[in-house]
Scaffold this motif. Structure first.
Motif, PDB file in Angstrom:
ATOM      1  N   TRP A 460     -30.821  20.316  74.952  1.00 29.40           N
ATOM      2  CA  TRP A 460     -30.683  21.662  75.514  1.00 29.40           C
ATOM      3  C   TRP A 460     -30.665  21.662  77.047  1.00 29.40           C
ATOM      4  O   TRP A 460     -29.775  22.229  77.658  1.00 29.40           O
ATOM      5  CB  TRP A 460     -31.817  22.573  75.010  1.00 29.40           C
ATOM      6  N   SER A 461     -31.642  21.003  77.689  1.00 31.06           N
ATOM      7  CA  SER A 461     -31.847  21.219  79.126  1.00 31.06           C
ATOM      8  C   SER A 461     -30.689  20.728  79.984  1.00 31.06           C
ATOM      9  O   SER A 461     -30.387  21.321  81.023  1.00 31.06           O
ATOM     10  CB  SER A 461     -33.146  20.548  79.588  1.00 31.06           C
ATOM     11  N   HIS A 462     -29.992  19.682  79.578  1.00 31.24           N
ATOM     12  CA  HIS A 462     -28.934  19.110  80.399  1.00 31.24           C
ATOM     13  C   HIS A 462     -27.621  19.886  80.290  1.00 31.24           C
ATOM     14  O   HIS A 462     -26.645  19.553  80.959  1.00 31.24           O
ATOM     15  CB  HIS A 462     -28.718  17.644  80.028  1.00 31.24           C
ATOM     16  N   PHE A 463     -27.610  20.921  79.456  1.00 29.67           N
ATOM     17  CA  PHE A 463     -26.412  21.750  79.300  1.00 29.67           C
ATOM     18  C   PHE A 463     -26.537  23.083  80.036  1.00 29.67           C
ATOM     19  O   PHE A 463     -25.656  23.925  79.934  1.00 29.67           O
ATOM     20  CB  PHE A 463     -26.156  22.012  77.812  1.00 29.67           C
ATOM     21  N   SER A 464     -27.614  23.269  80.778  1.00 29.39           N
ATOM     22  CA  SER A 464     -27.912  24.590  81.324  1.00 29.39           C
ATOM     23  C   SER A 464     -26.893  25.065  82.345  1.00 29.39           C
ATOM     24  O   SER A 464     -26.629  26.270  82.444  1.00 29.39           O
ATOM     25  CB  SER A 464     -29.312  24.590  81.941  1.00 29.39           C
ATOM     26  N   THR A 465     -26.301  24.183  83.128  1.00 30.09           N
ATOM     27  CA  THR A 465     -25.380  24.613  84.181  1.00 30.09           C
ATOM     28  C   THR A 465     -23.948  24.799  83.684  1.00 30.09           C
ATOM     29  O   THR A 465     -23.103  25.291  84.425  1.00 30.09           O
ATOM     30  CB  THR A 465     -25.360  23.591  85.333  1.00 30.09           C
ATOM     31  N   PHE A 466     -23.690  24.409  82.462  1.00 30.88           N
ATOM     32  CA  PHE A 466     -22.329  24.465  81.928  1.00 30.88           C
ATOM     33  C   PHE A 466     -22.123  25.728  81.094  1.00 30.88           C
ATOM     34  O   PHE A 466     -23.078  26.285  80.544  1.00 30.88           O
ATOM     35  CB  PHE A 466     -22.042  23.232  81.076  1.00 30.88           C
ATOM     36  N   PRO A 467     -20.879  26.182  80.971  1.00 26.88           N
ATOM     37  CA  PRO A 467     -20.614  27.312  80.067  1.00 26.88           C
ATOM     38  C   PRO A 467     -21.147  27.022  78.678  1.00 26.88           C
ATOM     39  O   PRO A 467     -21.041  25.893  78.181  1.00 26.88           O
ATOM     40  CB  PRO A 467     -19.087  27.403  80.076  1.00 26.88           C
ATOM     41  N   ILE A 468     -21.709  28.028  78.069  1.00 22.59           N
ATOM     42  CA  ILE A 468     -22.410  27.791  76.807  1.00 22.59           C
ATOM     43  C   ILE A 468     -21.458  27.392  75.687  1.00 22.59           C
ATOM     44  O   ILE A 468     -21.881  26.836  74.664  1.00 22.59           O
ATOM     45  CB  ILE A 468     -23.249  29.024  76.423  1.00 22.59           C
ATOM     46  N   GLU A 469     -20.139  27.638  75.868  1.00 22.08           N
ATOM     47  CA  GLU A 469     -19.182  27.167  74.868  1.00 22.08           C
ATOM     48  C   GLU A 469     -19.277  25.653  74.683  1.00 22.08           C
ATOM     49  O   GLU A 469     -19.109  25.143  73.580  1.00 22.08           O
ATOM     50  CB  GLU A 469     -17.755  27.555  75.266  1.00 22.08           C
ATOM     51  N   LEU A 470     -19.533  24.934  75.772  1.00 24.82           N
ATOM     52  CA  LEU A 470     -19.677  23.481  75.680  1.00 24.82           C
ATOM     53  C   LEU A 470     -20.859  23.116  74.788  1.00 24.82           C
ATOM     54  O   LEU A 470     -20.772  22.211  73.943  1.00 24.82           O
ATOM     55  CB  LEU A 470     -19.861  22.878  77.078  1.00 24.82           C
ATOM     56  N   TYR A 471     -21.963  23.822  74.957  1.00 24.28           N
ATOM     57  CA  TYR A 471     -23.163  23.564  74.152  1.00 24.28           C
ATOM     58  C   TYR A 471     -22.924  23.911  72.688  1.00 24.28           C
ATOM     59  O   TYR A 471     -23.333  23.171  71.782  1.00 24.28           O
ATOM     60  CB  TYR A 471     -24.323  24.382  74.716  1.00 24.28           C
ATOM     61  N   ILE A 472     -22.256  25.033  72.447  1.00 23.12           N
ATOM     62  CA  ILE A 472     -21.967  25.434  71.073  1.00 23.12           C
ATOM     63  C   ILE A 472     -21.154  24.359  70.370  1.00 23.12           C
ATOM     64  O   ILE A 472     -21.445  23.976  69.229  1.00 23.12           O
ATOM     65  CB  ILE A 472     -21.226  26.786  71.058  1.00 23.12           C
TER      66      ILE A 472
END
Length: 575
Positions: A460-472
């Protein structure tokens, strides 16, 4: 003959007429494609990295979205593999489910006068007048009213608030649920779970105006955390910038998109060396760009992680449970607490009871087990805790860097194997060899699984600066791998660590704010809902505890997390 000649004349005329029309249309299409290539690229390669509106709302604001997409696709390179219709629909619904209340546009230059001020804001326990008694099992409701720095009431929502009910003497605490009424007022609801005094604590994490800035940074500067890789061949060495998103330049790109998962990653190609010469991955740095005075929205002790005062008493006295009062249980949806602290130990509300494990019972629980941990440093913390707490669980010296891993520990007598490996990029670790950059989905696909296998991951934490579509999309890939694992080995135990709160400075707020973590935490829970997996609710376990928020929670909280973990593995054991 005259009829035939006439027919041929008409046909020739029509053909020449339509040919002219077709030629005109062809020229028109060419011109349209030429001047709208960036928009077409968006539709035919689903690069959703800069969508500013949830896709479900796209059809309602086509013109606005077109202009935004053109602007940002011209400034960054990104590419994703096409989504299935099912994944695209899920992404759309997830984005709608976490849509934040509209936050105000900021004047330029910024003035704090009209922004949320926790010092002027207040909360009130309901009912305002006395006369009511509270019992264990009841719910306590609190109303919060927000004001600006001039003492004027706010009339819009979007502030980030935390709610906690606690009793330090009893070692008790529980998280409250906050509801935004979108008019400058909020309510918080708490489950009353212990007898005696209970104190309400309301905290402003960010004013709504700060969320405006965080949203803009993600849209305009998704590469504000940047990465580097070293390329080496013999005595020749070069370092270039890498990321999910890269500004297009004349410099060619090296494409390291994973062939199996489709996860995108790019580096600028070194001038002298080939793309195959890449040997490591490192964090390059952080470079957020704020507008004038916007840093004033992120000041500790002023408007970031600041307590809100009570209007009247902040305490209630909770009487014993009334006869016939039902037990408080956690709901399957996130409408109630998952657990609470009492006497400094975490107690689950519904689901698997949490047992207390000592060194002996923990070793007995893990006997014959293979435990694979994947994720960021908050998961590595669990590996470090187990190897320190269990004297017979010895870590092998694999001569890897302390932060990076991978790590492996073995208790030979009890046949226990515990491993840890960090997740693939983006990961803000230093000097990770490229051979050790593994995606969780790929690692899960290599497992046989079974009733002696425990899989743990947290991402979770390393995706915070990226658009959430990337995390999804990353979670969708991991979930597919989890489903495949459970299909071939249904007895495999899969445990997921959720996000947690942390201490915030200016730079940390701009890169790993609790607001970013909250959004990703909601997505994570929704993504794995209904699957045969277990969650360790790190969010509530940190929020409900009296210790300060920390990205890496302090040992008493970690001990409780490990007890939850071991209770999932051995539900009938413990002390």
């Amino acid at each position: 003959m005259k009829v035939r000649a006439c027919r041929e004349t008409v046909v020739n005329f029509c053909c020449s007429k339509f040919a002219a029309i077709f030629l005109f249309l062809a020229v028109f299409v060419f011109i349209f494609v030429y001047f709208n290539m960036d928009v077409l690229e968006f539709f035919f390669s689903p690069c959703l990295c800069h969508i500013t509106l949830p896709p479900c709302q796209f059809q309602h604001k086509v013109i606005t979205t077109f202009s935004v997409l053109r602007l940002h696709l011209q400034h960054h390179f990104c590419s994703f593999q096409p989504q299935s219709p099912e994944d695209a629909l899920e992404e759309c619904l997830l984005l709608d489910s976490i849509a934040w209340p509209e936050t105000p546009s900021l004047p330029d230059p910024l003035s704090l006068e009209q922004t949320t001020d926790p010092a002027h804001s207040i909360f009130t326990i309901l009912p305002e007048k006395g006369g009511r008694q509270w019992h264990v099992g009841d719910q306590l409701e609190v109303m919060i009213k927000m004001y600006d720095f001039q003492g004027r009431p706010k009339n819009s929502g979007g502030d980030v608030l935390l709610a906690r009910l606690h009793n330090r003497a009893l070692g008790a605490g529980v998280a409250g649920q906050v509801l935004d009424h979108l008019n400058g007022s909020y309510s918080a609801v708490f489950s009353l779970l212990w007898e005696g005094s209970a104190q309400v604590e309301m905290t402003l994490v960010h004013p709504s105006e700060a969320v405006t800035v965080l949203q803009r940074l993600t849209k305009e500067q998704p590469d504000r955390v940047y990465f580097q890789s070293v390329f080496r061949s013999g005595s020749v060495s070069e370092t270039t910038t890498c990321n999910v998103f890269l500004h297009p330049t004349q410099q060619p790109l090296c494409n390291y998109t994973d062939l199996h998962t489709g996860e995108p990653w790019y580096c600028y190609k070194p001038k002298k060396l080939s793309c195959d010469a890449r040997i490591n991955h490192s964090t390059g740095g952080v470079n957020p760009k704020l507008k004038a005075r916007e840093e004033k929205l992120f000041k500790s002790g002023v408007n970031m992680k600041v307590s809100i005062k009570a209007s009247g008493s902040a305490n209630v006295n909770v009487l014993p449970k009334m006869k016939g009062q039902p037990e408080v249980k956690s709901s399957s949806v996130k409408s109630g607490p998952s657990g609470y602290y009492y006497q400094d130990t975490w107690r689950a509300l519904g689901g698997t009871p949490v047992h207390q494990f000592n060194t002996s019972s923990a070793s007995q629980c893990l006997k014959g087990k293979v435990v694979h941990m994947h994720g960021d440093s908050t998961v590595r913390q669990w590996f470090e805790y187990l190897t320190a707490a269990l004297p017979d669980l010895k870590e092998f010296n694999l001569h890897n860097l302390k932060q990076v891993g991978p790590f492996m520990a073995l208790d030979y007598a009890n046949n226990i194997l515990v491993t840890y490996r960090c997740h693939g990029p983006p990961i803000r670790f230093t000097n990770v060899p490229t051979n050790d950059l593994r995606y969780i989905a790929n690692e899960l696909d290599e497992l046989v699984g079974g009733n002696d296998t425990v899989v743990i991951f947290g991402i979770w934490s390393h995706f915070s600066t990226f658009p959430i579509e990337l995390y999804i999309r990353r979670l969708q890939g991991i979930r597919r791998a989890v489903v495949r694992l459970l299909d071939r080995a249904p007895d495999t135990l899969v445990i997921i660590r959720t996000a947690n709160l942390k201490a915030l400075s200016l730079v940390e707020a701009l890169t790993i704010s609790d607001w970013y973590s909250l959004q990703r935490d909601k997505v994570l829970r929704a993504m794995f809902k209904g699957l045969n997996v277990r969650l360790v609710d790190a969010w509530e376990m940190v929020l409900a505890h009296h210790l300060p928020h920390n990205l890496h929670p302090q040992p008493p909280i970690i001990k409780n997390m490990i007890n939850v973990l071991l209770s999932y593995i051995c539900p009938q054991e413990g002390n």
